[in-house]
Design a protein around this motif. Structure first.
Motif, short mmCIF file in Angstrom:
data_model
loop_
_atom_site.label_atom_id
_atom_site.label_comp_id
_atom_site.label_asym_id
_atom_site.label_seq_id
_atom_site.Cartn_x
_atom_site.Cartn_y
_atom_site.Cartn_z
N LYS B 162 0.83 -1.21 0.00
CA LYS B 162 0.00 0.00 0.00
C LYS B 162 0.87 1.26 0.00
CE LYS B 162 -3.17 1.52 3.02
NZ LYS B 162 -3.95 1.34 4.24
N TYR B 164 3.31 2.17 -1.53
CA TYR B 164 3.75 2.72 -2.82
C TYR B 164 2.72 3.69 -3.39
CZ TYR B 164 7.58 -0.59 -3.16
OH TYR B 164 8.74 -1.27 -2.95
N PHE B 165 1.49 3.55 -2.96
CA PHE B 165 0.41 4.37 -3.52
C PHE B 165 -0.08 5.42 -2.54
CE2 PHE B 165 0.21 0.10 -5.34
CZ PHE B 165 0.48 0.41 -6.67
N GLU B 166 0.75 5.74 -1.59
CA GLU B 166 0.30 6.71 -0.60
C GLU B 166 0.95 8.05 -0.84
OE1 GLU B 166 0.88 4.82 3.15
OE2 GLU B 166 -1.15 4.05 3.15
N ILE B 169 -2.69 7.45 -5.52
CA ILE B 169 -2.11 6.57 -6.53
C ILE B 169 -1.10 7.30 -7.43
CG2 ILE B 169 -2.66 5.18 -8.58
CD1 ILE B 169 -5.19 4.31 -7.12
N LEU B 172 2.86 7.15 -7.06
CA LEU B 172 3.67 5.95 -7.28
C LEU B 172 5.08 6.26 -7.79
CD1 LEU B 172 3.98 2.86 -7.43
CD2 LEU B 172 2.94 2.96 -9.69
N ASN B 175 7.25 7.54 -5.01
CA ASN B 175 7.59 6.48 -4.05
C ASN B 175 8.64 5.56 -4.62
OD1 ASN B 175 6.02 7.08 -1.75
ND2 ASN B 175 4.18 6.46 -2.87
N LEU B 176 8.54 5.29 -5.93
CA LEU B 176 9.55 4.42 -6.56
C LEU B 176 10.92 5.09 -6.52
CD1 LEU B 176 7.62 2.93 -9.60
CD2 LEU B 176 8.38 1.76 -7.53
#
Lengths: 160, 252
Positions: B162, B164-166, B169, B172, B175-176
């Motif tokens: 989860k 990664y999508f916080e 969305i 992402l 986060n990556l």
């Protein structure tokens, strides 16, 4: 920056081997020892706590025992004191009664001796009276001799 | 006068002999040190060396304790210890001495030709900190980062995917990037600090010769400090990343 990839792979393998060796031969045993020590310290703390409790309990018991002993000693002394005073009273009472008895005996003896003496005297006086009477009767023939006789008797009595 | 690494080619790959040598030396020193500390270890009468190692352990326990609940972080204690000892020893090894040899074109070692990078002759450095090599720090980092991802997936599955999508969305990519920047910064920070320290030592010794004795002492003292701090930071960040991966914060 020139990256030698073989170094990367060698380091990776070397670190994993080092990690395994350290875990197997160094930190594993040491962690065990540290755990054991923790357990040892915990048990010693528990022991100490137990001993402390026991000690205070024993102290309490000893205090009570001491108190008890003191009370008993006090009782014994009191008892002894009571016994001794009672004994003293007894002795005094016995002595008094003995003395009274002795006195009474003595008085009784004196009385009986006195009575005996009176009886004896009475008998003697009777005897003497009889003797005097008979002597008077014997010597009544003449006045002169009678007078003489009375004088003689009076003399006799007076010299006695 | 630039020092180059003794690189040879074998089986179609490059091998940095100095780096391999230093990796082995450092590993052996760390393992022997740990073994010496543990030898004769006892429960009630710890030896001086045992006390030292236990102090190190307490130190790493403290690092883990500041980042997460120690109960959760306990499995990583050995990893933290191995890392801090390896990196610290590695950082210190490069400081006191250097072994440099001169090689000419066509020189060989163990029957393999040295790669001088096309130059006719070069000065080859045999003794350096293994952590002054980016491949070494990258390897250590990969171990750590892979482990954080694996542990995140294993122990905190739902939250791990989860995050990664916080908060939304579309975040992402950010986060990556964050996940990629973690290992990069971890590896390059350590490499940069130690490599720069060694370069400075090389510059002071090479450029100032005898006048450089006092600056060299000062710089080496500072390098000891830097090396210690970097070992600490590496382990600290390892544990921070680990706690981010496995600890699920309650949201209200």
């Amino acid at each position: 920056m020139h990256i030698v990839w073989s170094t990367f792979g060698i380091q990776l393998v070397a670190f994993l081997i080092l990690f395994w060796l350290l875990k197997r031969y160094a930190f594993g045993p040491l962690f065990g020892i540290m755990e054991q020590r923790k357990a040892l310290i915990q048990s010693q703390l528990d022991n100490a706590e137990n001993s402390r409790k026991q000690a205070s309990q024993q102290l309490e018991e000893q205090k009570q025992a001491l108190q008890q002993a003191r009370k008993e000693a006090h009782d014994i002394i009191e008892q002894a004191r009571a016994t001794s005073s009672k004994q003293a009273d007894d002795i005094i009472g016995t002595a008094k009664s003995e003395a009274t008895r002795l006195k009474d005996d003595a008085v009784r003896d004196i009385d009986s001796e006195k009575n005996k003496a009176i009886a004896a005297l009475r008998g003697e006086v009777g005897g003497m009276s009889v003797a005097i009477a008979s002597k008077i009767i014997e010597k009544q023939i003449d006045e002169k001799s009678q007078e003489q006789l009375v004088d003689q008797y009076l003399k006799e009595v007076g010299s006695k | 006068m630039d020092h180059i690494a003794p690189i040879v080619h074998k089986w179609g790959m490059e091998f940095d002999l100095a780096a391999i040598f230093m990796i082995i030396v450092t590993s052996i020193i760390v393992f022997v040190l740990a073994r010496v500390c543990v030898r004769g270890a006892s429960v009630d009468k710890p030896t001086k060396m045992q006390n030292f190692l236990e102090w190190v352990i307490e130190f790493v326990v403290g690092i883990i304790g500041t980042t997460m609940d120690f109960k959760k972080g306990k499995p990583y204690l050995t990893l933290g210890l191995a890392l801090i000892m390896y990196i610290f020893v590695g950082n210190m090894l490069g400081l006191p001495l250097g072994i440099v040899s001169e090689a000419h074109h066509g020189a060989t070692i163990f029957g393999m030709e040295l790669d001088l990078g096309g130059e006719e002759e070069g000065h080859i450095a045999w003794w350096k900190s293994p952590t002054a090599d980016v491949a070494v720090t990258a390897a250590l980092t990969i171990v750590v980062i892979l482990l954080t991802h694996i542990e995140g997936m294993r122990r905190n599955t739902k939250h791990y995917f989860k995050h990664y999508f916080e908060p939304y969305i579309p975040f992402l990519p950010l986060n990556l990037i964050k996940e990629v920047s973690k290992p990069l910064s971890l590896a390059l920070r350590l490499y940069g600090n130690i490599f720069a320290g060694e370069v400075m030592i090389g510059v002071i010794v090479g450029g100032l010769s005898w006048a450089g004795v006092i600056p060299l002492i000062v710089w080496q003292a500072f390098s000891v400090f830097v090396g210690t701090i970097q070992a600490f930071i590496f382990v600290m960040l390892t544990m921070v990343y680990m706690s981010q991966a496995i600890v699920h914060e309650e949201k209200h």
